[in-house]
Structures are given as structure tokens and as C-alpha cells.
Design a protein around this motif. Structure first.
Motif, short mmCIF file in Angstrom:
data_model
loop_
_atom_site.label_atom_id
_atom_site.label_comp_id
_atom_site.label_asym_id
_atom_site.label_seq_id
_atom_site.Cartn_x
_atom_site.Cartn_y
_atom_site.Cartn_z
N SER A 34 37.57 62.64 6.70
CA SER A 34 37.26 64.06 6.44
C SER A 34 36.69 64.76 7.67
CB SER A 34 36.27 64.18 5.27
OG SER A 34 34.99 63.74 5.69
N ALA A 68 32.42 51.46 -3.59
CA ALA A 68 32.68 52.79 -3.03
C ALA A 68 33.45 52.72 -1.71
CB ALA A 68 31.36 53.53 -2.83
N PHE A 92 48.81 59.39 -2.69
CA PHE A 92 47.75 59.84 -1.79
C PHE A 92 48.24 59.85 -0.35
CE2 PHE A 92 43.99 59.19 0.75
CZ PHE A 92 42.86 59.53 0.02
N ALA A 93 48.46 61.02 0.21
CA ALA A 93 48.75 61.21 1.64
C ALA A 93 49.77 60.20 2.19
CB ALA A 93 47.46 61.18 2.43
N MET A 100 42.61 54.07 5.78
CA MET A 100 41.28 54.47 6.28
C MET A 100 40.38 55.03 5.18
SD MET A 100 42.12 56.35 9.86
CE MET A 100 40.39 56.72 10.19
N ASN A 106 36.42 59.78 -1.27
CA ASN A 106 37.26 60.74 -2.00
C ASN A 106 36.49 61.40 -3.14
OD1 ASN A 106 40.02 61.14 -3.97
ND2 ASN A 106 40.22 61.59 -1.81
N ARG A 109 32.83 63.79 -1.68
CA ARG A 109 33.06 65.16 -1.22
C ARG A 109 34.44 65.56 -1.72
NH1 ARG A 109 33.33 67.54 4.88
NH2 ARG A 109 33.83 69.66 4.24
N LEU A 153 23.82 63.42 -4.71
CA LEU A 153 23.73 62.63 -3.48
C LEU A 153 22.88 63.37 -2.43
CD1 LEU A 153 27.51 61.60 -3.29
CD2 LEU A 153 25.60 60.10 -3.88
N ASP A 157 20.69 59.13 -0.44
CA ASP A 157 21.26 58.49 -1.63
C ASP A 157 22.74 58.19 -1.36
OD1 ASP A 157 18.80 58.98 -2.65
OD2 ASP A 157 19.49 59.91 -4.50
N PHE A 185 49.47 68.61 1.27
CA PHE A 185 48.33 68.82 0.39
C PHE A 185 48.83 69.33 -0.97
CE2 PHE A 185 46.50 69.40 4.67
CZ PHE A 185 45.63 68.33 4.63
C1 LIG Z 1 45.84 64.78 6.88
C2 LIG Z 1 45.09 64.30 5.65
C3 LIG Z 1 45.71 64.36 4.41
C4 LIG Z 1 45.03 63.93 3.27
N1 LIG Z 1 45.66 63.99 2.07
C5 LIG Z 1 45.02 63.58 0.96
C6 LIG Z 1 45.66 63.59 -0.31
O1 LIG Z 1 46.83 63.90 -0.46
N2 LIG Z 1 44.94 63.21 -1.39
C7 LIG Z 1 43.65 62.82 -1.30
O2 LIG Z 1 43.05 62.51 -2.32
N3 LIG Z 1 43.02 62.75 -0.10
C8 LIG Z 1 43.68 63.10 1.02
N4 LIG Z 1 43.06 63.01 2.23
C9 LIG Z 1 41.72 62.38 2.31
C10 LIG Z 1 40.59 63.32 1.90
O3 LIG Z 1 40.80 64.62 2.36
C11 LIG Z 1 39.25 62.84 2.49
O4 LIG Z 1 39.32 62.95 3.91
C12 LIG Z 1 38.92 61.40 2.12
O5 LIG Z 1 39.01 61.22 0.74
C13 LIG Z 1 37.52 61.04 2.58
O6 LIG Z 1 37.33 59.66 2.43
P1 LIG Z 1 36.67 58.81 3.61
O7 LIG Z 1 36.46 57.43 3.14
O8 LIG Z 1 37.46 58.97 4.86
O9 LIG Z 1 35.25 59.50 3.71
P2 LIG Z 1 34.44 60.17 4.93
O10 LIG Z 1 35.31 61.15 5.63
O11 LIG Z 1 33.82 59.10 5.75
O12 LIG Z 1 33.33 60.90 4.10
C14 LIG Z 1 33.62 62.03 3.29
C15 LIG Z 1 32.31 62.70 2.88
O13 LIG Z 1 31.70 61.98 1.83
C16 LIG Z 1 30.44 61.42 2.23
N5 LIG Z 1 30.47 60.04 1.73
C17 LIG Z 1 31.48 59.14 1.93
N6 LIG Z 1 31.22 58.00 1.28
C18 LIG Z 1 30.02 58.18 0.65
C19 LIG Z 1 29.23 57.34 -0.18
N7 LIG Z 1 29.61 56.10 -0.50
N8 LIG Z 1 28.05 57.84 -0.64
C20 LIG Z 1 27.66 59.11 -0.33
N9 LIG Z 1 28.38 59.94 0.45
C21 LIG Z 1 29.54 59.48 0.94
C22 LIG Z 1 30.43 61.51 3.75
O14 LIG Z 1 29.15 61.64 4.28
C23 LIG Z 1 31.26 62.77 3.99
O15 LIG Z 1 30.49 63.92 3.79
C24 LIG Z 1 43.70 63.43 3.39
C25 LIG Z 1 43.09 63.36 4.64
C26 LIG Z 1 43.76 63.78 5.77
C27 LIG Z 1 43.08 63.67 7.11
#
Ligand SMILES: Cc1cc2nc3c(=O)[nH]c(=O)nc-3n(C[C@H](O)[C@H](O)[C@H](O)COP(=O)(O)OP(=O)(O)OC[C@H]3O[C@@H](n4cnc5c(N)ncnc54)[C@H](O)[C@@H]3O)c2cc1C
Length: 289
Positions: A34, A68, A92-93, A100, A106, A109, A153, A157, A185
Motif C-alpha cells: 500500500s 494476519a 486479487f490483482a 507480497m 488487506n 486499511r 487499531l 495495536d 481495480f
Molecule cells: C497495483 C496494485 C493493485 C492491487 N489490486 C488489488 C486488488 O485487486 N484487490 C485487493 O484486495 N487488493 C489489491 N491490492 C492490494 C491492496 O491495495 C493493499 O495494498 C494491500 O491489501 C495491503 O496489504 P499489505 O500486506 O501489503 O499491507 P501494508 O501495505 O504493509 O499495510 C497496509 C496498511 O495496513 C496497516 N497494517 C498492515 N498489517 C497490519 C496489522 N497486522 N495490524 C495493524 N495494521 C496493519 C499498515 O500499517 C498500513 O497502514 C493492490 C495493490 C497494488 C499495489
């Protein structure tokens, strides 16, 4: 947004404390996908929680306990009786982003295109949040997902696990995602869990997302469809269109990617109709019994 430093705490409690101390200057890092959507130029310190043992899927009698930090790719590969999230993960994407992104990221946020919040409203779930004081706080999924999860959160937390409902005998699940092109998207998403007994829908949970500010249970669609006869042969998607349209009417549908709100309002019931049909077929095929 720029990451200017990394912390890799060895224990969950240390991660929570570090995040609390850093406040606005810190950022919990899960899959990190994200970051690309984060606006603002201020540098932040990433607190990496990927090595704290929060990944994996455990089978419980009536549910699955999903860590998580479990990557979406693992949700896609996992198979067990009553498990439905592999179908959501497939939508999903792209494979790279599924490798990753984490399940918790997911849910912690919610971007409008996020797939799992919608699916979990239909499947039912319960979140576990480790508080700064070291307690494991359970939060009902319907509350957690009703508006910004940040309410549950505060800094320090951490979402550690999610209990995801297991589909029992007689239940089926359907997930639909409307996009312009592959891996785009979402314009509209819909998830449905339905129980079919003797050719009739007896229970149904439906939810929609992407074209709404937050994913939402569709209570009106549910009440219109419970009791409906669903013959095994000759059933097509259009059998559910009237109820999907009526049940979706009046919700604040929002068009994205250049599409109008009216377009979203017309598209969402189509996704709902398809998800209902998929769930009913899944139940009729006895895939979870
Ligand atoms: C080009 C692109 C396309 C995408 N398409 C899709 C799609 O089609 N469908 C879909 O569902 N998603 C899609 N995503 C993914 C989605 O937008 C988020 O980026 C993803 O779900 C975030 O997960 P992450 O593990 O990378 O979290 P991070 O990016 O590491 O964290 C996301 C947020 O949540 C917080 N966070 C994370 N884990 C925790 C936790 N355990 N406790 C408390 N806070 C936490 C972080 O601090 C941050 O604010 C896409 C992403 C990209 C880059």
C-alpha cells in the motif's frame, strides 16, 4: 511517502511499543504494497512485523484461524473442506501482488478495491487485536469492517489473526468482481454465502463493495431471496436479477475510474446476481458437505 528507517522488533510487544513511541513518524509494515498509494512527502520509520510468526492457516472445527501476515498467495493455494477464500484470492490483482500482500494488510486499511473485507462480511469472521497492554482483544468482523478499521487499531495495536467461518454442509459461496481489464481495480464486488435445503434458499448472507464507500451487508437482498425456490436444473443467473436490483436500490453507489454513479448503480446488482447464482450452484453441488 518515503521510508527513512527500518525497525525489525523481535517480539510483538516491542513492535507495539515502538509504533506507539513513533506515533505519526512510524508505520507498521506488513506486505508494504500500500506504500505506493500513500500520499505525503514526510519520511517515516517502518516497523517490520513480518518475522514475528503471525503467518499461517490453522483448521478449527467450525472455522479457520488465519494469521494476519499470511500472504494472499497462500490463501489461494490452501485447500480444506469449507474453505472459500482461495476463490477470492484468485481474483486479487496479480501473482506478484498476491505474493507480497498479506491478509491482515488487506483488512487493516480498506481501499475501495480490497477483496477480502467484502468476502468476510458474507462468510462471517472475528478479528484478534493484540493491544499495547498485551491483551488479545476479539472484535466482531461486522463491526471491524463497518467503517475505517483504524478505530480498532490505535498506534501500537496490531491485528494478529482472523477467525474465518467454515462453510458447513448445504452452504455455498460465490464471489464476483467487475473490472474493465484483467487485474484492474474493481468497479463492483459482491460476495454471497447461501444455504440451500430441498431446492430452496433457507439462509443467505450477501455483501457488496468497491462501488460503496465501505463494504456493506445487503440485508434487503437477503430478505428478498430467503425462501426462494432454486430448481437444480435450468437455473440461470437472471433468476436472481429482480431481487438483486430491488435489494440494491437506494444505496449510495459510487462510480470510479471515470464511470458515473448511475453506471455503478446498474453494475452492482449484476455482480450480486452472479454471486448469488455461484453460491447457489456451489451449495447444490454439495461442495462443502
Ligand atoms: C497495483 C496494485 C493493485 C492491487 N489490486 C488489488 C486488488 O485487486 N484487490 C485487493 O484486495 N487488493 C489489491 N491490492 C492490494 C491492496 O491495495 C493493499 O495494498 C494491500 O491489501 C495491503 O496489504 P499489505 O500486506 O501489503 O499491507 P501494508 O501495505 O504493509 O499495510 C497496509 C496498511 O495496513 C496497516 N497494517 C498492515 N498489517 C497490519 C496489522 N497486522 N495490524 C495493524 N495494521 C496493519 C499498515 O500499517 C498500513 O497502514 C493492490 C495493490 C497494488 C499495489
Amino acid at each position: 511517502m518515503k521510508i527513512i528507517d527500518f525497525k525489525t522488533p523481535a517480539r510483538l510487544e516491542d513492535a507495539g511499543r515502538t509504533l506507539k513511541e513513533l506515533g505519526e513518524a512510524g508505520l507498521l509494515l506488513a506486505g508494504g504494497t500500500s506504500l505506493v498509494f500513500n500520499k505525503g512527502k514526510a519520511g517515516r520509520t517502518a516497523v517490520d512485523i513480518r518475522r514475528l510468526g503471525l503467518s499461517g492457516i490453522k483448521e478449527l472445527p467450525e472455522a479457520f484461524l488465519v494469521g494476519a501476515l499470511t500472504p494472499v498467495a497462500e490463501l489461494q493455494e490452501f485447500r480444506a473442506k469449507g474453505w472459500a477464500l482461495d476463490r477470492v484470492a484468485r481474483a486479487f490483482a496479480t501473482q506478484q501482488i498476491r505474493n507480497m500482500s498479506t491478509f491482515g494488510g488487506n483488512l487493516a486499511r480498506v481501499f475501495r478495491w480490497n477483496d477480502f473485507p467484502v468476502a468476510l462480511l458474507a462468510l462471517e469472521c472475528e478479528m484478534t487485536v493484540r493491544t499495547l497492554t498485551g491483551q488479545d482483544r476479539p472484535v466482531r468482523g461486522s463491526e471491524f469492517l463497518a467503517a475505517s478499521p483504524r478505530r480498532f487499531l490505535p498506534d501500537g495495536d496490531i491485528l494478529t489473526a482472523v477467525k474465518v467461518g467454515r462453510l458447513a454442509s448445504g452452504w455455498g459461496f460465490g464471489y464476483r468482481k467487475e473490472v474493465r481489464t484483467h487485474a484492474d481495480f474493481s468497479l463492483a464486488t459482491a460476495a454471497v454465502a447461501a444455504r440451500v435445503v430441498s431446492g430452496r434458499i433457507v439462509e443467505l448472507r450477501a455483501a457488496a463493495g468497491a462501488a460503496l464507500p465501505f463494504p456493506k451487508r445487503l440485508e434487503k437482498v437477503e430478505s428478498l431471496l430467503v425462501g426462494k425456490a432454486v430448481p437444480r436444473k435450468g437455473l440461470d443467473e437472471d433468476a436472481f436479477l429482480a431481487e438483486a436490483r430491488e435489494g440494491c436500490a437506494g444505496l449510495p453507489w459510487k462510480g470510479e475510474c471515470g464511470f458515473s454513479d448511475a453506471y455503478a448503480a446498474a453494475l452492482a446488482p449484476v455482480a450480486v446476481r452472479d454471486a448469488v447464482a455461484a453460491a447457489v450452484r456451489d451449495a447444490q453441488e454439495g461442495n462443502h458437505g
